[in-house]
Design a protein around this motif. Sequence first.
Motif, PDB file in Angstrom:
ATOM      1  N   UNK A  34      36.772  43.551  45.745  1.00  0.00           N
ATOM      2  CA  UNK A  34      37.020  42.382  46.594  1.00  0.00           C
ATOM      3  C   UNK A  34      38.450  41.876  46.444  1.00  0.00           C
ATOM      4  N   UNK A  35      38.966  41.933  45.226  1.00  0.00           N
ATOM      5  CA  UNK A  35      40.352  41.518  44.987  1.00  0.00           C
ATOM      6  C   UNK A  35      41.313  42.364  45.804  1.00  0.00           C
ATOM      7  N   UNK A  36      41.121  43.674  45.771  1.00  0.00           N
ATOM      8  CA  UNK A  36      41.971  44.571  46.536  1.00  0.00           C
ATOM      9  C   UNK A  36      41.833  44.333  48.035  1.00  0.00           C
ATOM     10  N   UNK A  37      40.617  44.074  48.464  1.00  0.00           N
ATOM     11  CA  UNK A  37      40.382  43.844  49.885  1.00  0.00           C
ATOM     12  C   UNK A  37      41.104  42.591  50.367  1.00  0.00           C
ATOM     13  N   UNK A  38      41.077  41.539  49.569  1.00  0.00           N
ATOM     14  CA  UNK A  38      41.749  40.290  49.938  1.00  0.00           C
ATOM     15  C   UNK A  38      43.257  40.499  50.015  1.00  0.00           C
ATOM     16  N   UNK A  39      43.811  41.201  49.039  1.00  0.00           N
ATOM     17  CA  UNK A  39      45.246  41.444  49.033  1.00  0.00           C
ATOM     18  C   UNK A  39      45.694  42.350  50.161  1.00  0.00           C
ATOM     19  N   UNK A  40      44.849  43.329  50.513  1.00  0.00           N
ATOM     20  CA  UNK A  40      45.210  44.260  51.570  1.00  0.00           C
ATOM     21  C   UNK A  40      45.133  43.625  52.950  1.00  0.00           C
ATOM     22  N   UNK A  41      44.051  42.899  53.222  1.00  0.00           N
ATOM     23  CA  UNK A  41      43.879  42.247  54.527  1.00  0.00           C
ATOM     24  C   UNK A  41      42.798  41.184  54.382  1.00  0.00           C
ATOM     25  N   UNK A  42      43.209  39.935  54.261  1.00  0.00           N
ATOM     26  CA  UNK A  42      42.261  38.856  54.000  1.00  0.00           C
ATOM     27  C   UNK A  42      41.295  38.662  55.160  1.00  0.00           C
ATOM     28  N   UNK A  43      41.784  38.774  56.392  1.00  0.00           N
ATOM     29  CA  UNK A  43      40.921  38.601  57.554  1.00  0.00           C
ATOM     30  C   UNK A  43      39.843  39.681  57.603  1.00  0.00           C
ATOM     31  N   UNK A  44      40.245  40.925  57.319  1.00  0.00           N
ATOM     32  CA  UNK A  44      39.281  42.021  57.304  1.00  0.00           C
ATOM     33  C   UNK A  44      38.255  41.827  56.191  1.00  0.00           C
ATOM     34  N   UNK A  45      38.708  41.309  55.036  1.00  0.00           N
ATOM     35  CA  UNK A  45      37.790  41.044  53.934  1.00  0.00           C
ATOM     36  C   UNK A  45      36.751  39.994  54.329  1.00  0.00           C
ATOM     37  N   UNK A  46      37.193  38.951  55.043  1.00  0.00           N
ATOM     38  CA  UNK A  46      36.261  37.929  55.525  1.00  0.00           C
ATOM     39  C   UNK A  46      35.220  38.531  56.466  1.00  0.00           C
TER      40      UNK A  46
ATOM     41  N   UNK B 146      34.230  41.501  56.506  1.00  0.00           N
ATOM     42  CA  UNK B 146      33.369  42.410  55.747  1.00  0.00           C
ATOM     43  C   UNK B 146      32.370  41.666  54.864  1.00  0.00           C
ATOM     44  N   UNK B 147      32.427  40.334  54.871  1.00  0.00           N
ATOM     45  CA  UNK B 147      31.462  39.554  54.113  1.00  0.00           C
ATOM     46  C   UNK B 147      31.919  39.134  52.733  1.00  0.00           C
ATOM     47  N   UNK B 148      33.198  39.329  52.398  1.00  0.00           N
ATOM     48  CA  UNK B 148      33.714  38.924  51.082  1.00  0.00           C
ATOM     49  C   UNK B 148      33.911  37.412  51.062  1.00  0.00           C
ATOM     50  N   UNK B 149      33.421  36.758  50.030  1.00  0.00           N
ATOM     51  CA  UNK B 149      33.651  35.322  49.847  1.00  0.00           C
ATOM     52  C   UNK B 149      35.051  35.147  49.270  1.00  0.00           C
ATOM     53  N   UNK B 150      36.032  35.005  50.158  1.00  0.00           N
ATOM     54  CA  UNK B 150      37.432  35.022  49.755  1.00  0.00           C
ATOM     55  C   UNK B 150      37.760  33.855  48.837  1.00  0.00           C
TER      56      UNK B 150
ATOM     57  N   UNK C 293      43.076  27.870  41.146  1.00  0.00           N
ATOM     58  CA  UNK C 293      42.273  28.581  42.127  1.00  0.00           C
ATOM     59  C   UNK C 293      41.739  27.681  43.224  1.00  0.00           C
ATOM     60  N   UNK C 294      41.256  26.501  42.863  1.00  0.00           N
ATOM     61  CA  UNK C 294      40.689  25.576  43.859  1.00  0.00           C
ATOM     62  C   UNK C 294      41.776  25.074  44.807  1.00  0.00           C
ATOM     63  N   UNK C 295      42.927  24.689  44.259  1.00  0.00           N
ATOM     64  CA  UNK C 295      44.009  24.181  45.109  1.00  0.00           C
ATOM     65  C   UNK C 295      44.493  25.275  46.064  1.00  0.00           C
ATOM     66  N   UNK C 296      44.623  26.507  45.553  1.00  0.00           N
ATOM     67  CA  UNK C 296      45.114  27.614  46.387  1.00  0.00           C
ATOM     68  C   UNK C 296      44.070  28.037  47.414  1.00  0.00           C
ATOM     69  N   UNK C 297      42.808  28.176  46.982  1.00  0.00           N
ATOM     70  CA  UNK C 297      41.771  28.710  47.869  1.00  0.00           C
ATOM     71  C   UNK C 297      41.222  27.659  48.828  1.00  0.00           C
ATOM     72  N   UNK C 298      40.932  26.489  48.334  1.00  0.00           N
ATOM     73  CA  UNK C 298      40.277  25.471  49.156  1.00  0.00           C
ATOM     74  C   UNK C 298      41.260  24.599  49.925  1.00  0.00           C
ATOM     75  N   UNK C 299      42.366  24.214  49.287  1.00  0.00           N
ATOM     76  CA  UNK C 299      43.330  23.341  49.951  1.00  0.00           C
ATOM     77  C   UNK C 299      44.425  24.116  50.666  1.00  0.00           C
ATOM     78  N   UNK C 300      44.432  25.457  50.487  1.00  0.00           N
ATOM     79  CA  UNK C 300      45.383  26.340  51.158  1.00  0.00           C
ATOM     80  C   UNK C 300      46.839  26.013  50.810  1.00  0.00           C
ATOM     81  N   UNK C 301      47.062  25.582  49.563  1.00  0.00           N
ATOM     82  CA  UNK C 301      48.417  25.320  49.101  1.00  0.00           C
ATOM     83  C   UNK C 301      49.007  26.621  48.574  1.00  0.00           C
ATOM     84  N   UNK C 302      50.282  26.867  48.858  1.00  0.00           N
ATOM     85  CA  UNK C 302      50.953  28.091  48.433  1.00  0.00           C
ATOM     86  C   UNK C 302      50.876  28.267  46.916  1.00  0.00           C
ATOM     87  N   UNK C 303      50.634  29.504  46.481  1.00  0.00           N
ATOM     88  CA  UNK C 303      50.486  29.779  45.046  1.00  0.00           C
ATOM     89  C   UNK C 303      51.758  29.462  44.275  1.00  0.00           C
TER      90      UNK C 303
END
Length: 303
Positions: free
Chosen positions: A179-191, A193-197, A121-131
Motif C-alpha cells: 500500500x505504501x508503494x501504491x500511494x507513492x506511485x499513484x495516490x489516485x489509483x491507490x484510492x 484500488x481500495x487502499x485507505x490512503x 501523520x494526522x496533520x499530513x493525511x487528514x488536514x492535507x498540510x505539506x509534509x
Amino acid sequence: MMTTQNETLPTERKPLDMRRFLDDWVMLLAAIGIFVACTLLIDNFLSPLNMRGLGLAISTTGIAACTMLYCLASGHFDLSVGSVIACAGVVAAVVMRDTNSVFLGVSAALVMGLIVGLINGIVIAKLRVNALITTLATMQIVRGLAYIFANGKAVGVSQESFCFLFFGWLLNYTTYGRNTMAIGGNQEAALLAGVNVDRTKIIIFAVHGLIGALAGVILASRMTSGQPMIGQGFELTVISACVLGGVSLSGGIGMIRHVIAGVLILAIIENAMNLKNIDTFYQYVIRGSILLLAVVIDRLKQR
C-alpha cells in the motif's frame, strides 16, 4: 516468422533485466567497493575498535532509515526525526533518573516518538498540510521540548542495561508495504484500488516516530546520557542514505537493500574522513555534495 519472434524475445528482455539489476544492486556493490578501498588505503580501518564504532554508526542511522524508506516510498519525508532522536534520549534518561526503571524510561521515550509520529501523520493525511511544513514545525517543537525536559543540559544515565537492538521491516511481503508503494506511485489509483490512503499515511508516520525514538534510546545508551543538542542534521543524513541507495524522492520506488547500501556508503565515507582527520568544515561540504549527487541521480533515473 514465429521462430524469428521467439528467437528475438530473449534479446529484447536483456536491457530491461540489466537495468533492473543495476537499479537494485549497483549501490550495494559500490558500498562493498568503498569498504575494500578503505581497507587497503586507510590505516587502522579494520581495527576492532574502528569496526565497533562503524557498526554502531550504521545501526543508529539504519534504524531510522528503514522507516524513512516508507515515508519516501509514499511520496513524503520527515524532517523531525533528528529532534525525535534527541528528545527520546532525554525523556528516557529523565524518567529513568526519577523512577530508577529502565522499562519506564524506554517506554516513555517510545510513547513520545509515537505521539509525534501520529501528529505528523494526522496533520499530513487528514488536514492535507505539506509534509515539509508539518515536519519542519514538529522538528522545532520537539527540539524545544528536549531542551525543556533536560533544562538545557545533558542528563546522565547510570543503568548498564539501557540498550535496544536494531530491527527493520520487509517492504515487499506485507499489505502495508504494498500500500505504501501504491500511494507513492499513484495516490489516485491507490484510492480507486481500495487502499485507505489516510490511514496508511498515519501509520507510516506513527511507525517512523516510534522507530526514531528507538534510535534515540539506542544513541543515548551509547553515550550514557540524553543530550538535547544531538541529532541536528540527522534527518538529512537519513534521507541522503535512502536516496543514495536508490529510494526515489518521487515515491513508489524503494527496497530495504537500497537503504542498506546507502547507509553503508555514508557511514564508511564518514568513518574514513574521521580516520583521515579531515576538517569538520570540509566534511559538511562532502556530505552536502553526496546529498546533491543522490538527488541528481534520482532525477536522472526518473527521466
